[in-house]
Design a protein around this motif. Structure first.
Motif, PDB file in Angstrom:
ATOM      1  N   LEU A  29       0.831  -1.194   0.000  1.00 37.66           N
ATOM      2  CA  LEU A  29       0.000   0.000   0.000  1.00 37.66           C
ATOM      3  C   LEU A  29       0.870   1.250   0.000  1.00 37.66           C
ATOM      4  CD1 LEU A  29      -2.594  -1.151   2.701  1.00 37.66           C
ATOM      5  CD2 LEU A  29      -2.752  -1.396   0.215  1.00 37.66           C
ATOM      6  N   ARG A  30       0.621   2.139  -0.930  1.00 33.55           N
ATOM      7  CA  ARG A  30       1.393   3.378  -1.040  1.00 33.55           C
ATOM      8  C   ARG A  30       0.734   4.464  -0.190  1.00 33.55           C
ATOM      9  NH1 ARG A  30       6.189   1.643  -3.076  1.00 33.55           N
ATOM     10  NH2 ARG A  30       5.842   0.299  -4.923  1.00 33.55           N
ATOM     11  N   CYS A  31       1.357   4.775   0.925  1.00 38.33           N
ATOM     12  CA  CYS A  31       0.788   5.742   1.870  1.00 38.33           C
ATOM     13  C   CYS A  31       1.224   7.164   1.531  1.00 38.33           C
ATOM     14  CB  CYS A  31       1.236   5.419   3.293  1.00 38.33           C
ATOM     15  SG  CYS A  31       0.692   3.807   3.896  1.00 38.33           S
ATOM     16  N   ASP A  32       0.403   8.136   1.936  1.00 35.71           N
ATOM     17  CA  ASP A  32       0.790   9.535   1.835  1.00 35.71           C
ATOM     18  C   ASP A  32       1.877   9.840   2.864  1.00 35.71           C
ATOM     19  OD1 ASP A  32      -1.086   9.861  -0.147  1.00 35.71           O
ATOM     20  OD2 ASP A  32      -2.624  10.684   1.196  1.00 35.71           O
ATOM     21  N   ARG A  33       2.492  10.975   2.716  1.00 35.72           N
ATOM     22  CA  ARG A  33       3.545  11.366   3.652  1.00 35.72           C
ATOM     23  C   ARG A  33       2.987  11.394   5.081  1.00 35.72           C
ATOM     24  NH1 ARG A  33       8.347  13.656   2.782  1.00 35.72           N
ATOM     25  NH2 ARG A  33       7.802  14.082   0.585  1.00 35.72           N
ATOM     26  N   PRO A  34       3.676  10.768   6.037  1.00 36.25           N
ATOM     27  CA  PRO A  34       3.139  10.709   7.403  1.00 36.25           C
ATOM     28  C   PRO A  34       3.224  12.049   8.127  1.00 36.25           C
ATOM     29  CG  PRO A  34       5.327   9.743   7.348  1.00 36.25           C
ATOM     30  CD  PRO A  34       4.953  10.036   5.922  1.00 36.25           C
TER      31      PRO A  34
END
Length: 311
Positions: A29-34
């Protein structure tokens, strides 16, 4: 003279939040910047009080790289902090929002326990804080194997020094707080049921349980949180129930802590019981409008305050 506030957080965290498109198993899963924010009950109360222009001192445990990050995050918010440095690592929490469904997934990690010497060091700070604060807010869980009785030492010591103690916790720690007796207790309906040995409570039973706690001298004020249905405030002579306005809920992280902060802000300014509940609900509702682990914006609190209605 302005009233003073101390918050105590024994199991703080750094909350890491992100979002992802469509959470599915067995797939990268490609997450947005934390985004990283300070977390933990009392810390969130202090952060929320800052937004309400109420100063407070935040006492909390801190350890390792995560603890250093936590302290830096709080310094950036210009909070007055009293970290107690431990040998164990401060915990992290992880929050993910699925952008497809707007559902939020919250992963909470347990905190590391601390030694008897470290417990003594934390308690020793109580006597060093002078003068004693007018209000002491003990909020959040206990870490690891720290016994529930530990919270009782704080309550006993600060009551002896004339402070009004406000507690928002759960489980055995909540039972200890009840045994010691506090100024304000904020359980939800399920926690109140557990305190009186029941699985759930009907409205009449809810009233009886809260009023029994007050009559037995275990709390001056009991505020029962009812989630989307608002909250009920009880004193020896009053019952006030209010419901929040409808808002678009983005996250519930920190809503309960914001509610406590709202109530404390009114106590500091010596407001009425109705104002206490109204401000608490307004702050809690405003925080649910924020994304991830962010707390409310003051402008939202100001707007929602007048939209909270009595039931």
């Amino acid at each position: 003279m302005k009233k003073t506030v101390l918050t105590i957080t024994l199991n703080p965290s750094v909350d890491k939040s992100t979002s992802v498109q469509n959470i599915v198993p067995e797939k990268k899963l490609r997450c947005d910047r934390p985004k990283y924010e300070a977390g933990g009950g009392g810390i969130n109360v202090s952060r929320a009080l800052k937004r309400l222009d109420i100063p407070s001192d935040a006492l909390f445990t801190s350890g390792g790289k995560t603890g250093s990050m936590l302290e830096n995050l709080l310094k950036k918010e210009e909070l007055d902090i009293l970290p107690v440095h431990l040998g164990s690592e401060t915990r992290e929490n992880f929050i993910v929002v699925d952008k497809t469904t707007n559902q939020q997934y919250r992963f909470g990690f347990p905190g590391e326990t601390f030694s008897k010497n470290e417990q003594d060091e934390i308690l020793a700070l109580i006597d060093q804080i002078s003068p004693a604060p007018d209000f002491v807010v003990i909020s959040g869980s206990l870490p690891g194997d720290v016994p529930a009785d530990f919270i009782g030492f704080f309550i006993y010591k600060y009551k002896a020094r004339g402070s009004k103690v406000i507690v928002d916790t759960s489980g055995d720690a909540l039972k200890v707080a009840l045994k010691e007796g506090v100024f304000l207790l904020k359980p939800n309906a399920g926690e109140l049921a557990a305190l009186v040995g029941k699985e759930e409570l009907e409205n009449a039973d809810l009233d009886h349980a809260a009023q029994q706690i007050i009559m037995q001298g275990q709390a001056n004020i009991v505020v029962v949180s009812l989630g989307a249905q608002g909250a009920v405030l009880y004193t020896a002579t009053e019952k006030i129930q209010m419901v929040p306005p409808l808002v678009k809920i983005r996250s519930t992280v920190g809503a309960g802590d914001s509610m406590v902060a709202g109530m404390v802000s009114v106590l500091v300014n010596q407001g009425t019981t109705e104002e206490i509940l109204r401000m608490g609900i307004a702050c809690g509702s405003a925080t649910t409008m924020a994304e991830g682990t962010a707390l409310f914006q003051k402008k939202d609190v100001d707007r929602l305050y007048n939209e909270v209605r009595k039931q």
